[in-house]
Design a protein around this motif. Structure first.
Motif, short mmCIF file in Angstrom:
data_model
loop_
_atom_site.label_atom_id
_atom_site.label_comp_id
_atom_site.label_asym_id
_atom_site.label_seq_id
_atom_site.Cartn_x
_atom_site.Cartn_y
_atom_site.Cartn_z
N GLN A 165 -35.90 12.33 -53.86
CA GLN A 165 -36.33 12.93 -52.45
C GLN A 165 -37.49 13.07 -52.12
OE1 GLN A 165 -33.27 15.64 -51.11
NE2 GLN A 165 -32.43 15.71 -53.34
N ARG A 166 -37.89 12.42 -50.86
CA ARG A 166 -39.15 12.89 -50.24
C ARG A 166 -39.11 13.52 -48.97
NH1 ARG A 166 -42.09 6.73 -51.21
NH2 ARG A 166 -40.78 6.25 -53.10
N TRP A 167 -39.73 14.71 -48.96
CA TRP A 167 -39.49 15.31 -47.78
C TRP A 167 -40.99 15.63 -47.10
CZ3 TRP A 167 -37.88 19.68 -51.91
CH2 TRP A 167 -36.47 19.01 -52.19
N ARG A 168 -41.09 15.42 -46.03
CA ARG A 168 -42.37 15.63 -45.02
C ARG A 168 -42.38 17.03 -44.30
NH1 ARG A 168 -47.11 12.81 -44.73
NH2 ARG A 168 -48.37 13.47 -43.21
N GLY A 169 -42.63 18.15 -44.94
CA GLY A 169 -42.52 19.42 -44.24
C GLY A 169 -41.65 20.34 -44.91
N LEU A 170 -41.57 21.60 -44.79
CA LEU A 170 -40.64 22.41 -45.00
C LEU A 170 -39.51 22.29 -44.59
CD1 LEU A 170 -42.73 25.68 -45.29
CD2 LEU A 170 -42.21 24.30 -47.29
N GLU A 171 -39.41 21.76 -43.21
CA GLU A 171 -37.98 21.68 -42.49
C GLU A 171 -37.13 20.43 -43.06
OE1 GLU A 171 -41.20 19.30 -40.47
OE2 GLU A 171 -40.88 21.30 -41.19
N ASP A 172 -37.57 19.80 -43.81
CA ASP A 172 -36.89 18.61 -44.42
C ASP A 172 -36.27 19.01 -45.72
OD1 ASP A 172 -37.81 16.89 -42.44
OD2 ASP A 172 -39.03 15.48 -43.84
N THR A 225 -47.32 18.60 -52.64
CA THR A 225 -48.70 18.06 -52.34
C THR A 225 -48.92 18.21 -50.98
OG1 THR A 225 -50.11 16.29 -52.85
CG2 THR A 225 -48.00 15.72 -52.06
N PHE A 226 -50.00 17.60 -50.36
CA PHE A 226 -50.58 17.91 -49.12
C PHE A 226 -51.16 16.74 -48.36
CE2 PHE A 226 -51.34 21.37 -52.04
CZ PHE A 226 -50.95 22.51 -51.42
N ASP A 227 -50.97 16.68 -47.31
CA ASP A 227 -51.53 15.54 -46.35
C ASP A 227 -52.09 16.09 -45.11
OD1 ASP A 227 -52.31 12.78 -45.61
OD2 ASP A 227 -50.33 12.35 -44.58
N PRO A 228 -53.32 15.74 -44.47
CA PRO A 228 -54.30 15.21 -45.38
C PRO A 228 -54.95 15.97 -46.67
CG PRO A 228 -55.33 16.00 -43.36
CD PRO A 228 -53.73 16.39 -43.44
N HIS A 229 -55.64 15.34 -47.27
CA HIS A 229 -56.59 16.19 -48.36
C HIS A 229 -57.07 17.55 -47.90
CE1 HIS A 229 -59.34 17.19 -51.58
NE2 HIS A 229 -58.59 16.44 -52.37
N PRO A 230 -56.75 18.63 -48.31
CA PRO A 230 -57.44 19.78 -47.76
C PRO A 230 -58.87 19.90 -47.44
CG PRO A 230 -55.91 20.22 -49.49
CD PRO A 230 -55.93 18.78 -49.76
N VAL A 267 -40.37 15.18 -54.00
CA VAL A 267 -41.74 15.47 -53.46
C VAL A 267 -41.89 16.07 -52.26
CG1 VAL A 267 -44.03 14.11 -53.13
CG2 VAL A 267 -42.63 13.48 -55.17
N LEU A 268 -42.39 17.04 -52.15
CA LEU A 268 -42.78 17.81 -50.79
C LEU A 268 -44.11 17.50 -50.58
CD1 LEU A 268 -41.98 19.57 -48.54
CD2 LEU A 268 -42.38 21.56 -50.20
N ILE A 269 -44.31 16.81 -49.16
CA ILE A 269 -45.65 16.59 -48.73
C ILE A 269 -45.68 17.63 -47.59
CG2 ILE A 269 -47.33 14.92 -47.70
CD1 ILE A 269 -45.62 12.71 -48.77
N LEU A 270 -46.81 18.54 -47.75
CA LEU A 270 -46.81 19.53 -46.81
C LEU A 270 -48.07 19.25 -45.70
CD1 LEU A 270 -46.82 22.90 -48.70
CD2 LEU A 270 -44.99 21.82 -46.96
N PRO A 271 -47.92 19.17 -44.30
CA PRO A 271 -48.87 18.72 -43.51
C PRO A 271 -49.92 19.91 -43.70
CG PRO A 271 -46.94 18.36 -42.38
CD PRO A 271 -46.62 19.04 -43.71
N PHE A 272 -51.23 19.52 -44.00
CA PHE A 272 -52.25 20.55 -44.30
C PHE A 272 -53.04 20.47 -42.94
CE2 PHE A 272 -55.97 22.62 -45.86
CZ PHE A 272 -55.65 23.43 -46.76
N THR A 273 -52.72 21.61 -42.09
CA THR A 273 -53.27 21.70 -40.62
C THR A 273 -54.41 22.91 -40.88
OG1 THR A 273 -51.65 23.42 -40.36
CG2 THR A 273 -51.14 20.93 -39.76
N ALA A 274 -55.11 23.14 -39.63
CA ALA A 274 -55.77 24.48 -39.82
C ALA A 274 -55.33 25.70 -40.04
CB ALA A 274 -56.95 24.19 -38.46
N GLU A 275 -54.12 25.54 -39.16
CA GLU A 275 -53.20 26.86 -39.34
C GLU A 275 -52.66 26.90 -40.77
OE1 GLU A 275 -49.04 28.62 -37.42
OE2 GLU A 275 -49.66 26.71 -36.91
N PHE A 276 -52.31 26.02 -41.36
CA PHE A 276 -51.65 25.99 -42.73
C PHE A 276 -52.85 26.65 -43.85
CE2 PHE A 276 -50.56 24.55 -46.89
CZ PHE A 276 -49.30 24.98 -47.01
#
Length: 317
Positions: free
Chosen positions: A2-9, A53-58, A89-98
């Motif tokens: 499974q591949r998840w893009r964000g916690l909501e997935d 893991t994270f996207d983009p690179h922190p 795999v959980l890819i967390l969008p790495f934002t300024a807020e995050f």
């Protein structure tokens, strides 16, 4: 997998799991130790394994413009993790807020509330949360409150690459930038790969009798130093022996840096518009400007012959 893009997935009914967190760029041999251990422990416990893991690179968010060259895009990392037996795999969008999330909040929101971690596997220098304030000790302390355990794995492997330095993504990027693709392959456990869409170039290779696939590489790709390399051009699951050129083509005073691959002894290939990948096996020579096109043709023929020999030796070995 499974591949998840964000916690909501993450599925609402997701149960306990074994988790490991990191950028894991390249999924090199040190990363493989940690991820492999997470998979092994998950099977022992009868629960799924998850890589976060994270996207983009922190670094791109924390220090804009500092994005490191990437050894593998996220879909490639996911493929490599799937080969290791990872369940999700959980890819967390790495934002300024995050990036401002405190370590304690990260633990609760990601590990506890969403992934229901039973066990967390990390390397000894793992850092997380705002200003990288969280470490393995803090992670372990919170585990006592939130009912998960932490296992620390020494991810450091060393060999001949980099003069014996411990294997790391940073070292791998340096070797790739220097053209030492054999050293990079020792760390990665496979040849370094770049990928992208085949686009129309100046078509000089076709005119010279060596038609090449001009690969428009993905953003932030770690591209080897200018030169000629032996390797493979991968198209639709087929790996074709190739002579690869990286550089600006000084023979014709070009200025744009390109990655071009000539599929050895293949004729009539129409690859325009296809997504392909190029694996770098060995460095052959630097990029040169010859006194004439005839001298260039002689050198290209010698390059192809040398590339064929290197590839054959590798495949037999």
């Amino acid at each position: 997998m499974q591949r998840w893009r964000g916690l909501e997935d993450i599925p609402q009914d997701w149960g306990r799991s074994v988790v490991t967190i990191g950028s894991y760029d390249g999924v090199h041999r040190g990363h493989q130790l940690i991820i492999g251990r997470a998979v092994e422990r998950a099977r022992e416990l009868g629960v799924p394994s998850v890589v976060v893991t994270f996207d983009p690179h922190p670094s791109e968010v924390v220090r804009p413009g500092s994005h490191p060259p990437l050894l593998a895009p996220h879909h490639r990392r996911a493929e490599l993790m799937a080969e290791l037996g990872v369940d999700a795999v959980l890819i967390l969008p790495f934002t300024a807020e995050f990036s401002k999330l405190a370590p304690a909040d990260f633990i609760v929101k990601v590990l506890v509330d969403k992934l229901h971690a039973q066990l967390v596997i990390e390397g000894p220098n793992f850092r997380f949360g705002h200003r990288a304030a969280g470490n393995v000790q803090l992670l372990t302390e919170f585990g006592e409150t939130y009912d998960y355990r932490v296992e620390v794995i020494d991810l450091y492997v060393s060999g001949e690459a980099g003069g014996g330095e411990p294997f790391s993504s940073t070292l791998t990027r340096r070797l790739v930038a220097e053209g030492d693709v054999a050293g990079a392959a020792e760390i990665l456990g496979r040849p370094h790969r770049v990928e992208g869409i085949v686009v129309r170039g100046a078509q000089r290779g076709r005119e010279l009798g060596f038609p090449t696939a001009n690969v428009e590489t993905l953003p932030h790709t770690a591209i080897p130093a200018d030169g000629v390399y032996a390797g493979w051009l991968n198209v639709n699951g087929e790996a074709m022996p190739a002579a690869i050129s990286v550089g600006t083509n000084p023979q014709f005073d070009a200025t744009e840096r390109t990655v071009e691959a000539y599929a050895i002894d293949r004729v009539g290939l129409d690859l325009y518009g296809l997504h392909v990948s190029v694996d770098f096996l060995a460095y052959v020579r630097g990029m040169l400007k010859f006194d004439s096109v005839d001298e260039l043709l002689v050198a290209m023929a010698a390059d192809v012959k040398r590339c064929s020999e290197l590839i054959s030796t590798y495949e037999r070995g």
